[in-house]
Design a protein around this motif. Sequence first.
Motif, mmCIF file in Angstrom:
data_model
loop_
_atom_site.group_PDB
_atom_site.id
_atom_site.type_symbol
_atom_site.label_atom_id
_atom_site.label_comp_id
_atom_site.label_asym_id
_atom_site.label_seq_id
_atom_site.Cartn_x
_atom_site.Cartn_y
_atom_site.Cartn_z
ATOM 1 N N ASP A 125 25.651 7.797 -17.773
ATOM 2 C CA ASP A 125 25.334 6.495 -17.169
ATOM 3 C C ASP A 125 23.883 6.441 -16.725
ATOM 4 O O ASP A 125 23.184 5.456 -16.954
ATOM 5 N N ALA A 126 23.447 7.524 -16.086
ATOM 6 C CA ALA A 126 22.062 7.575 -15.621
ATOM 7 C C ALA A 126 21.113 7.536 -16.819
ATOM 8 O O ALA A 126 20.079 6.873 -16.788
ATOM 9 N N LEU A 127 21.504 8.221 -17.892
ATOM 10 C CA LEU A 127 20.684 8.235 -19.100
ATOM 11 C C LEU A 127 20.504 6.815 -19.649
ATOM 12 O O LEU A 127 19.411 6.406 -20.032
ATOM 13 N N ARG A 128 21.604 6.066 -19.647
ATOM 14 C CA ARG A 128 21.545 4.677 -20.124
ATOM 15 C C ARG A 128 20.606 3.846 -19.254
ATOM 16 O O ARG A 128 19.803 3.064 -19.754
ATOM 17 N N ILE A 129 20.740 4.022 -17.917
ATOM 18 C CA ILE A 129 19.915 3.211 -17.011
ATOM 19 C C ILE A 129 18.433 3.546 -17.191
ATOM 20 O O ILE A 129 17.586 2.662 -17.303
ATOM 21 N N VAL A 130 18.159 4.852 -17.255
ATOM 22 C CA VAL A 130 16.765 5.279 -17.435
ATOM 23 C C VAL A 130 16.211 4.720 -18.752
ATOM 24 O O VAL A 130 15.108 4.180 -18.805
ATOM 25 N N SER A 131 17.009 4.810 -19.807
ATOM 26 C CA SER A 131 16.549 4.352 -21.120
ATOM 27 C C SER A 131 16.329 2.842 -21.130
ATOM 28 O O SER A 131 15.339 2.349 -21.674
ATOM 29 N N ARG A 132 17.282 2.124 -20.526
ATOM 30 C CA ARG A 132 17.122 0.664 -20.442
ATOM 31 C C ARG A 132 15.811 0.316 -19.746
ATOM 32 O O ARG A 132 15.075 -0.570 -20.176
ATOM 33 N N GLY A 133 15.533 1.063 -18.647
ATOM 34 C CA GLY A 133 14.293 0.826 -17.907
ATOM 35 C C GLY A 133 13.082 1.022 -18.806
ATOM 36 O O GLY A 133 12.206 0.160 -18.885
ATOM 37 N N VAL A 134 13.070 2.148 -19.507
ATOM 38 C CA VAL A 134 11.916 2.442 -20.373
ATOM 39 C C VAL A 134 11.775 1.366 -21.452
ATOM 40 O O VAL A 134 10.679 0.874 -21.717
ATOM 41 N N ASN A 135 12.885 0.978 -22.058
ATOM 42 C CA ASN A 135 12.820 -0.031 -23.119
ATOM 43 C C ASN A 135 12.245 -1.348 -22.616
ATOM 44 O O ASN A 135 11.496 -2.024 -23.314
ATOM 45 N N LYS A 136 12.613 -1.706 -21.361
ATOM 46 C CA LYS A 136 12.075 -2.945 -20.801
ATOM 47 C C LYS A 136 10.578 -2.838 -20.559
ATOM 48 O O LYS A 136 9.871 -3.839 -20.548
ATOM 49 N N LEU A 137 10.130 -1.623 -20.308
ATOM 50 C CA LEU A 137 8.714 -1.435 -19.978
ATOM 51 C C LEU A 137 7.839 -1.279 -21.224
ATOM 52 O O LEU A 137 6.620 -1.353 -21.142
ATOM 53 N N ARG A 138 8.464 -1.058 -22.380
ATOM 54 C CA ARG A 138 7.684 -0.921 -23.616
ATOM 55 C C ARG A 138 6.958 -2.225 -23.920
ATOM 56 O O ARG A 138 7.516 -3.298 -23.780
ATOM 57 N N SER A 139 5.706 -2.113 -24.310
ATOM 58 C CA SER A 139 4.985 -3.330 -24.703
ATOM 59 C C SER A 139 3.957 -2.974 -25.770
ATOM 60 O O SER A 139 3.757 -1.793 -26.081
ATOM 61 N N LYS A 140 3.296 -3.974 -26.317
ATOM 62 C CA LYS A 140 2.306 -3.709 -27.365
ATOM 63 C C LYS A 140 1.049 -3.064 -26.784
ATOM 64 O O LYS A 140 0.208 -2.549 -27.504
ATOM 65 N N ASP A 141 0.951 -3.095 -25.451
ATOM 66 C CA ASP A 141 -0.265 -2.559 -24.826
ATOM 67 C C ASP A 141 -0.124 -1.129 -24.320
ATOM 68 O O ASP A 141 -1.108 -0.487 -23.980
ATOM 69 N N ASN A 142 1.111 -0.655 -24.195
ATOM 70 C CA ASN A 142 1.260 0.710 -23.678
ATOM 71 C C ASN A 142 1.897 1.628 -24.718
ATOM 72 O O ASN A 142 2.339 1.182 -25.773
ATOM 73 N N ALA A 143 1.912 2.888 -24.377
ATOM 74 C CA ALA A 143 2.483 3.861 -25.307
ATOM 75 C C ALA A 143 3.265 4.915 -24.524
ATOM 76 O O ALA A 143 3.021 5.121 -23.339
ATOM 77 N N PHE A 144 4.199 5.549 -25.212
ATOM 78 C CA PHE A 144 5.025 6.580 -24.577
ATOM 79 C C PHE A 144 5.043 7.857 -25.404
ATOM 80 O O PHE A 144 5.093 7.792 -26.635
ATOM 81 N N ILE A 145 4.991 8.971 -24.705
ATOM 82 C CA ILE A 145 5.276 10.253 -25.352
ATOM 83 C C ILE A 145 6.537 10.778 -24.680
ATOM 84 O O ILE A 145 6.567 10.951 -23.460
ATOM 85 N N ILE A 146 7.563 10.981 -25.484
ATOM 86 C CA ILE A 146 8.840 11.400 -24.910
ATOM 87 C C ILE A 146 9.138 12.822 -25.344
ATOM 88 O O ILE A 146 9.313 13.100 -26.535
ATOM 89 N N ILE A 147 9.134 13.703 -24.367
ATOM 90 C CA ILE A 147 9.388 15.108 -24.653
ATOM 91 C C ILE A 147 10.859 15.379 -24.383
ATOM 92 O O ILE A 147 11.355 15.090 -23.286
ATOM 93 N N THR A 148 11.552 15.864 -25.359
ATOM 94 C CA THR A 148 12.982 16.106 -25.151
ATOM 95 C C THR A 148 13.496 17.221 -26.055
ATOM 96 O O THR A 148 12.929 17.514 -27.100
ATOM 97 N N HIS A 149 14.565 17.828 -25.594
ATOM 98 C CA HIS A 149 15.253 18.842 -26.389
ATOM 99 C C HIS A 149 16.256 18.211 -27.327
ATOM 100 O O HIS A 149 16.596 18.760 -28.356
ATOM 101 N N TYR A 150 16.800 17.076 -26.875
ATOM 102 C CA TYR A 150 17.984 16.553 -27.547
ATOM 103 C C TYR A 150 17.727 15.196 -28.175
ATOM 104 O O TYR A 150 16.952 14.391 -27.671
ATOM 105 N N GLN A 151 18.433 14.971 -29.209
ATOM 106 C CA GLN A 151 18.313 13.720 -29.938
ATOM 107 C C GLN A 151 18.932 12.574 -29.143
ATOM 108 O O GLN A 151 18.540 11.418 -29.297
ATOM 109 N N ARG A 152 19.884 12.923 -28.252
ATOM 110 C CA ARG A 152 20.672 11.925 -27.537
ATOM 111 C C ARG A 152 19.820 10.810 -26.920
ATOM 112 O O ARG A 152 20.091 9.629 -27.066
ATOM 113 N N LEU A 153 18.754 11.204 -26.221
ATOM 114 C CA LEU A 153 17.893 10.223 -25.556
ATOM 115 C C LEU A 153 17.313 9.231 -26.560
ATOM 116 O O LEU A 153 17.130 8.056 -26.265
ATOM 117 N N LEU A 154 17.080 9.748 -27.779
ATOM 118 C CA LEU A 154 16.420 8.913 -28.787
ATOM 119 C C LEU A 154 17.375 7.891 -29.412
ATOM 120 O O LEU A 154 16.963 7.001 -30.145
#
Lengths: 481, 250
Positions: free
Chosen positions: B179-208
């Motif tokens: 559940d927390a993963l979903r909330i965190v991901s939803r937050g990040v997705n809302k914050l994505r824009s054409k002006d910013n960028a993200f580097i996501i470091i992860t062990h697991y594919q799940r987050l992606l």
Amino acid sequence: MENSTEYLEEIAGKEYEHGFVTDIEMDILPPGLNEDTIRFISKKKEEPEWLLEWRLKAFHAFEKMDLPGWQNFKMPDMNFQGISYYAAPSSKPKYDSLDQVDPELLATFEKLGIPLSEQKSLAGVAVDVVFDSVSVKTTYKEELNKLGIIFCSFGEAVKEHPELVKQYLGSVVPHSDNIFAALNAAVFSDGSFVYIPKGVRCPMELSTYFRINAQNTGQFERTLIVADKEAYVSYLEGCTAPMRDENQLHAAVVEIVVMDNAEVKYSTVQNWYPGDAEGKGGIYNFVTKRGICKGANAVLSWTQVETGSAITWKYPSVILQGDNSYGEFYSVAVTKGKQIADTGTKIYHLGANTRSRIISKGISAGNGQNSYRGLVQIGSKADNARNFTQCDSMLIGDRCGAHTFPYIESRNNTATLEHEATTSKIGEDQIFYLNARGIDTEKAVEMIVNGFAKEVLNKLPMEFAVEAQKLLAISLEGSVG
Amino acid sequence: MLSIKNLHAGVEEKEILKGLNLEVKAGEVHAIMGPNGAGKSSLASVLSGRQNYEVTEGSISLDGKDLLDMSPEDRAREGVFLAFQYPIEIPGVSNINFLKTAMNEIRKYKGLEAMTAKEFLALSKEKQKLVEFDAKLVNRSLNEGFSGGEKKRNEIFQLAMLEPKLSILDETDSGLDIDALRIVSRGVNKLRSKDNAFIIITHYQRLLDYIVPDFVHVLSDGKIVKTGGKELALELEERGYDWIKEETVS
């Protein structure tokens, strides 16, 4: 992390801002201590015979006493004969309005940021200023008079309210309590006196500023506060001194008497000159502070922010005599450079259902050594007494030290005593976390220290909290939300 | 936006990053995956300026400015945000006051006026809602006594408030329940824009599954050894990392 270490070094070596000397004409007694010194002071202050007798009794007790040896630092050489025991601005020491005050003196207070001027007193703080040995100005007196509140210099109180002074002087800190208290009783030159009559709530903060100015002088002021039944007062004390190569002794005594259902809050922001980076000069702040909750339900609260002095050595104490009375001690002590603090409190539970709370925060930087020493004593009649003690230490850098000496003596098995202690280091991780959010290391340390001391700072009246925050170089918490 | 060229860095003589290259453009999301010890978290540390890391060779620039020349706080002020794998607790410093200080320090750096308390609070309310952050946590001491999930969500709330150009999420998914993963991901997705960028470091594919990347890079032994689209993450999930190592060697 190199730059944070450098910064920590830098704050540990920060310079003292109040180190100026005011050039005004002074009456100074040559150094030396004997019966004549005491007679001279007493005469200069036009004191009654009984007070001179009391001083002499104290002096004789002092002569027989040795310096203590239990403190957690090396006792410096104390040359009691090398100190001048009386120094006062030579222009007329009593004033009715600000216009009569020596402009140099006013300029000094201006520099100190003391709210002497009438516009500042709109903030609601009545101020008594003790400059070297003499009280130079008490503001707001008339307004307080209307309520029957007495707030004046000690010398004035001796003249105008001798019965009150006689009744309470030495009743909490006897003339022979300890060597520095005895010395004070013998040679004290002024101080503040407060009396709040029955049922009166003092409508403003009362405040005293102490300033040592002259060279080779000690400061021995005496404060006596009496809150009659159902009375309330909040009292503030602040202090600064110029930078001098030699050490100067400040041996004050504060006595507080709290009657039934009365409450006294006593706050100190101590910023005496701490000496230079090599530990040269600085004030020896050897003070005896004690209050008694004489009546039932009485409340006495000590709050102290100790940032100055070469050595701070004091234990503001509470005697909980009245049933259901309550005492508390909130303290932040900062030692940096070569500073030493050996401070804490003593709480004596005598009455039934008495409660006490001790919150001590020690911050050590540079080569600073910070000791918390506290005694909680439960008497045989103190049924259901309760104490909570929390004592936290924060270390900045790796050359400083934090020490804790808690003493508990209980003669009543219904008592509940709790003691918690923590020691933490300002972590590089904490600083980096704040750095990574755009906050530089200086501000980061301020925030972390502020957070650490918050519980105590929140206890201070607003007027003083601002000064304390400046002293700790801390940004104000809780301004949002 | 971000250009990393031939980056060599390490801790106490031990080289961890060995010639890493990465280009990130505005609007992109890059996932960095890789086995333990490949240097993923070291990359995050070097980017944010943690000082126990020493850069021995190479360059990092953000919109043409040399990041390696800057203090950690200046990097943050330039718009680099590191969401910590282990957010730090700071007792007695309220979350909201911390954020207000951070925000105003960044504004000062940019020559902007400090936000008033009113503006700041309004913004805070808006962002709390956006990233589903519990209002109760806003006034508490910074991360003190927060659960692992609450700490991670606080990182995303800070990200939302500070609006950085480049956000680096260092194993933000570790220790999160679904559940927390979903909330965190939803937050990040809302914050994505054409002006910013993200580097996501992860062990697991799940987050992606939740934050869909534009590029997936495999980091191994201090270098990016393979780059692909989002399908690469699925392949890694299925096959592990060993086949890539073999592929690189051959």
